[in-house]
Design an enzyme around this catalytic site. Structure first.
Site, mmCIF file in Angstrom:
data_model
loop_
_atom_site.group_PDB
_atom_site.id
_atom_site.type_symbol
_atom_site.label_atom_id
_atom_site.label_comp_id
_atom_site.label_asym_id
_atom_site.label_seq_id
_atom_site.Cartn_x
_atom_site.Cartn_y
_atom_site.Cartn_z
ATOM 1 N N GLU A 86 -12.543 -6.361 37.799
ATOM 2 C CA GLU A 86 -11.086 -6.363 37.694
ATOM 3 C C GLU A 86 -10.383 -5.505 38.730
ATOM 4 O OE1 GLU A 86 -9.279 -8.197 35.596
ATOM 5 O OE2 GLU A 86 -11.094 -9.117 34.787
ATOM 6 N N SER A 467 -14.226 -5.045 -33.101
ATOM 7 C CA SER A 467 -14.712 -3.793 -33.694
ATOM 8 C C SER A 467 -14.864 -2.659 -32.694
ATOM 9 C CB SER A 467 -16.042 -4.041 -34.408
ATOM 10 O OG SER A 467 -15.808 -4.755 -35.602
#
Length: 861
Positions: A86, A467
């Site tokens: 680059e 219960s």
């Protein structure tokens, strides 16, 4: 000389004109140039990550995948590859490269095309952060001036670091750290030279030329990068030749999820989105650390799945998902066609789609979506008797042909060492565990599969409690003066509660009545009429007040006696929080699931402030005995020398007077103590009898609690729990705890109208198979048992010493009164000091202890 002067003047004029043009261009774009110093504090968009308490990644949310890295973390060869490709002169120029600009200008003049960008890395940073990608002259001018300003504001390493972290590299990967993970599933330092070159070549065309979408084009680009590295002498010819011969190995790697826990991750995501908004939550780089323990969470998920499969399979096989070809008519598909069909169905939770190829006497051959041929032996098939309804099953099959036909598409799963026929369960379930000491949620599984239903049953499903409510009813009775030895009449209730609107007369399950029975036995065996009479003793309003203290919503509690049998609808999270009160000595902690939240800079921005199950007390100094020969020596020593000093095996107390208990600092938030430690201890003792029962089996007086299976499976004496079943078995529960972990399991159908039903004995099943009516002990209990057995494995049993204020006395088992006997008709029972019996049982009153040998839990057990 004339021509020379003219040329000099012309050149000078052109130079002035150029300078003027540059100055004019600068002042023209100056108002639009942003402040580049913001790059020093730039906030890169980083996804939201959710972690377990031990740092395992649970989930990741956000459009962009980015793993920010520092310059020093990037391998030098990757930096070389990027620069050679680059901007080879990056460390030499001042932000723009005149040579590159001239080259681009020549190409433009000769071809008329703007094919050569001539942008340095600094210019690309300027464009990426501040400008668009449109190819216009004014944008290029802005880009140049911004690059020059950036070079003045930031160092070269800072600029390159921004570039390496900001660049889009395809497949939602931003930056080299994310690209290494997405394409290779690696950290940067693990990348090979060809892989680095591949990543370095991506910025030019990240979407169109990445190695997943276009491998051939990506390879050409990679090899060109390698040639640039060779040209710049950053690699040797041998390294170049080896690298260009390397094959393309890239493939898509999702986020490295180490713990699949979608329900808890969704809770964390919801919390942060509500707090910060979607954009900030998904891009701010927050890391949310939950309280979930990864080991326990995996055990909970496995226990829930296994328990749901067990319920589903004992109720029968519902048939194939579809027919791919008719074995007697339509021509059989070839293997490629079959695999193509199977790939259209996604597997999950260990289930895989498969097609039946051949059916033998007691085995079948199938093919899966990978094209693998597998054999299902009889062991993996014989469970599959026909499903008729939740209450009826067909006969046990004797051959594979009674179950499957060639051409059918079915589900299979690997169950241990065998492949077996399976199906997607229709029943729902949830499991949640928390630490009773502070309310930290350790496990949370909101359902069998997040894939099929994102409904979180732990926090959202309000179901009848059954219960599971009875320990809280008996808590109120103990606070009103009852004891574990109090006799409550186990006899039919004939005076109906008129507030029901109908003649409501509760019954036991099984429908047996044994007369006056001790409270401990009534809770352990979940005797319905005893629970109702205990609530009548305390009063309905008082019972409601007790339940509200435990964290249940008053609006969910009916104003009638059905309350005593669990008619309220509550969430599993409320239930496990309430049960933790017994485990921690009477404190109602607040459940929480987020330990702390860090921002993108690893700074903690939010931290939990849990409620501790304790009261801050001052630790008094240890008093040395007066006859201790070393006492005088210790008293004469300066305090700083006394601390932690051992004298002939005697450790002298290190705490000074009025020192604070470090386990319960006064600065912490303290949970309210809603019941006394003594009451919590007594209820816990009774809940241990739910599991271990009582009496003497050798003398014929032994009895089971409703959760006797937990004693066999978990086999620890520090566990306590309670089963729960609602009328018509629509909801089943098991809630239990040790001093360090409270867990609730619920099983039922999302459709409240569907009953869990019952199963007939399967002649193909195991000797210890579950049959009969579904109930808390048989439907939810096995899931709790499996989880707690594995969760507690390797940990020592924790003793539960009686707290101060608890005394024990030997009682007669039949009457609950004091006894002078020492045989099997008596036992020591715990009492809150002052409530122990004052009378002795007489010989005439003494009788054998009442017990129920077989526990059948059809109704409110």
């Amino acid at each position: 000389m004339k021509w020379f002067k003219r040329i000099t003047i012309a050149l000078f004029s052109l130079a002035l004109l150029g300078i003027g043009a540059i100055a004019a261009a600068y002042f023209y774009v100056l108002p639009d140039l942003p402040d580049v110093t913001t790059l020093k504090t730039v906030k890169l968009q980083t996804p939201l990550r959710i972690y377990s308490a031990d740092g395992k990644l649970i989930s990741q949310f956000g459009e962009k995948r980015r793993i920010p890295v520092e310059y020093e973390q990037v391998p030098q060869q990757l930096i070389n590859a990027v620069l050679d490709t680059e901007d080879a002169r990056f460390f030499e120029h001042k932000g723009i490269d005149p040579i590159g600009i001239i080259r681009a200008a020549v190409i433009l003049a000769t071809t008329g095309k703007k094919s050569q960008g001539a942008s340095t890395i600094t210019q690309q940073v300027a464009r990426g952060f501040f400008l668009s990608r449109e190819k216009t002259y004014i944008r290029k001018i802005k880009e140049i001036f911004l690059a020059l300003k950036i070079e003045q504001a930031l160092s070269k390493k800072e600029i390159l670091t921004l570039y390496l972290n900001r660049s889009f590299l395809g497949n939602r990967a931003y930056g080299v750290g994310a690209a290494a993970q997405v394409y290779y599933g690696k950290e940067l330092e693990e990348l090979t030279l060809p892989e680095m070159a591949m990543i370095a070549g991506l910025p030019q065309a990240p979407s169109a030329a990445n190695p997943i979408r276009n491998p051939a084009r990506a390879m050409n680009r990679r090899n060109w990068v390698l040639s640039r590295m060779l040209e710049k002498e950053n690699i040797t010819p041998d390294e170049y030749q080896e690298a260009i011969r390397a094959p393309i190995t890239a493939k898509y790697h999702g986020a490295e999820v180490e713990l699949y826990a979608p329900y808890i991750s969704e809770m964390a995501r919801d919390y942060l989105v509500e707090k910060l908004g979607e954009e900030e939550a998904y891009t701010g780089g927050y890391n949310v650390y939950t309280t979930v323990d990864s080991r326990l969470q995996m055990l909970a998920q496995e226990a829930l799945r296994n328990n749901v499969y067990a319920y589903d399979e004992r109720h029968g096989y519902r048939g194939a998902t579809k027919v791919l070809w008719d074995a007697e008519g339509t021509a059989k598909l070839d293997e490629t066609q079959i695999v193509t069909q199977l790939k259209q169905t996604q597997g999950f939770q260990g289930l895989e789609p498969a097609a039946v190829l051949e059916v033998a006497e007691q085995s079948v051959k199938v093919i899966n979506a990978k094209g693998e041929t597998l054999t299902l032996e009889w062991e993996g098939l014989k469970w599959a008797r026909k499903f008729i309804s939740n209450k009826r099953q067909g006969k046990a099959p004797k051959t594979a042909g009674e179950i499957l036909k060639a051409g059918e598409q079915v589900w299979i799963r690997n169950n241990g060492n065998i492949w077996q026929l399976s199906q997607i369960p229709e029943v729902a379930s949830a499991i949640v565990s928390l630490d009773p000491k502070d309310g930290a949620i350790r496990t949370l599984v909101g359902g069998y599969s997040f894939h099929t239903s994102q409904y979180n049953r732990v926090t959202q499903a309000k179901r009848q409690l059954g219960s599971n409510i009875k320990p809280f009813i008996y808590t109120g009775a103990l606070e009103k003066g009852y004891t574990l030895a109090t006799l409550i009449n186990n006899a039919p209730i004939n005076n109906a509660d008129i507030r029901q609107g109908t003649a409501w007369r509760p019954k036991n399950s099984p429908d047996k009545y044994t007369g006056p029975t001790r409270l401990r036995v009534g809770l352990a065996q979940s005797i319905n009429v005893m629970s109702v009479r205990a609530m009548r003793y305390t009063g309905l309003e008082s019972a409601i007040d007790t339940l509200v203290k435990f964290g249940f919503d008053r609006d969910d509690l009916p104003q009638n006696e059905s309350l005593a049998l669990g008619s309220p609808s509550v969430t599993p999270l409320q239930v496990v929080t309430a049960f933790s009160v017994f485990a921690n000595g009477g404190y109602r902690v607040e459940p929480y699931f987020i330990d702390h939240i860090d921002n993108a800079y690893e700074q903690t921005v939010e931290e939990a402030s849990p409620t501790l199950a304790c009261k801050p007390e001052l630790i008094q100094p240890q008093t040395l005995p007066t006859d201790d020969p070393f006492a005088a020596m210790a008293q004469e020593l300066p305090k700083h020398e006394v601390a932690n000093q051992e004298v002939e095996g005697l450790e002298v107390a290190s705490q000074e007077a009025n020192a604070e208990d470090p386990s319960c600092p006064s600065t912490a938030r303290h949970a309210p103590q809603i019941i006394s430690k003594q009451t919590a201890f007594l209820i816990t003792e009774a809940l241990k009898s739910v599991i271990w029962g009582g009496g003497d089996w050798s003398k014929g007086t032994g009895w089971n609690g409703t959760a006797w299976r937990a004693a066999r499976v978990v086999n620890r004496h520090d566990i306590a729990g309670k089963t729960g079943t609602t009328n018509e078995s629509k909801d089943t529960w098991f809630s239990g705890f040790t001093p360090t972990l409270a867990t609730t399991v619920w099983v039922g159908f999302d459709d409240h109208s569907i009953e869990l039903g019952r199963t007939a004995w399967n002649t193909n099943g195991a000797k210890d198979q579950i049959s009969g009516a579904e109930a808390g002990a048989k439907t939810a209990g096995p899931g709790w048992n499996e989880f707690m057995k594995n969760a507690l494995q390797g940990t020592p049993e924790l003793p539960s010493p009686p707290p101060e204020g608890i005394v024990s006395a030997r009682i007669d088992l039949a009457t609950g009164k004091l006894s002078r006997k020492t045989d099997y008709t008596t036992k020591f029972e715990y009492f809150i000091q002052g409530t122990e019996p004052k009378e002795f049982a007489t010989e005439a009153q003494t009788q054998e202890d009442i017990f129920i040998d077989d526990s059948v839990e059809d109704l409110f057990q």
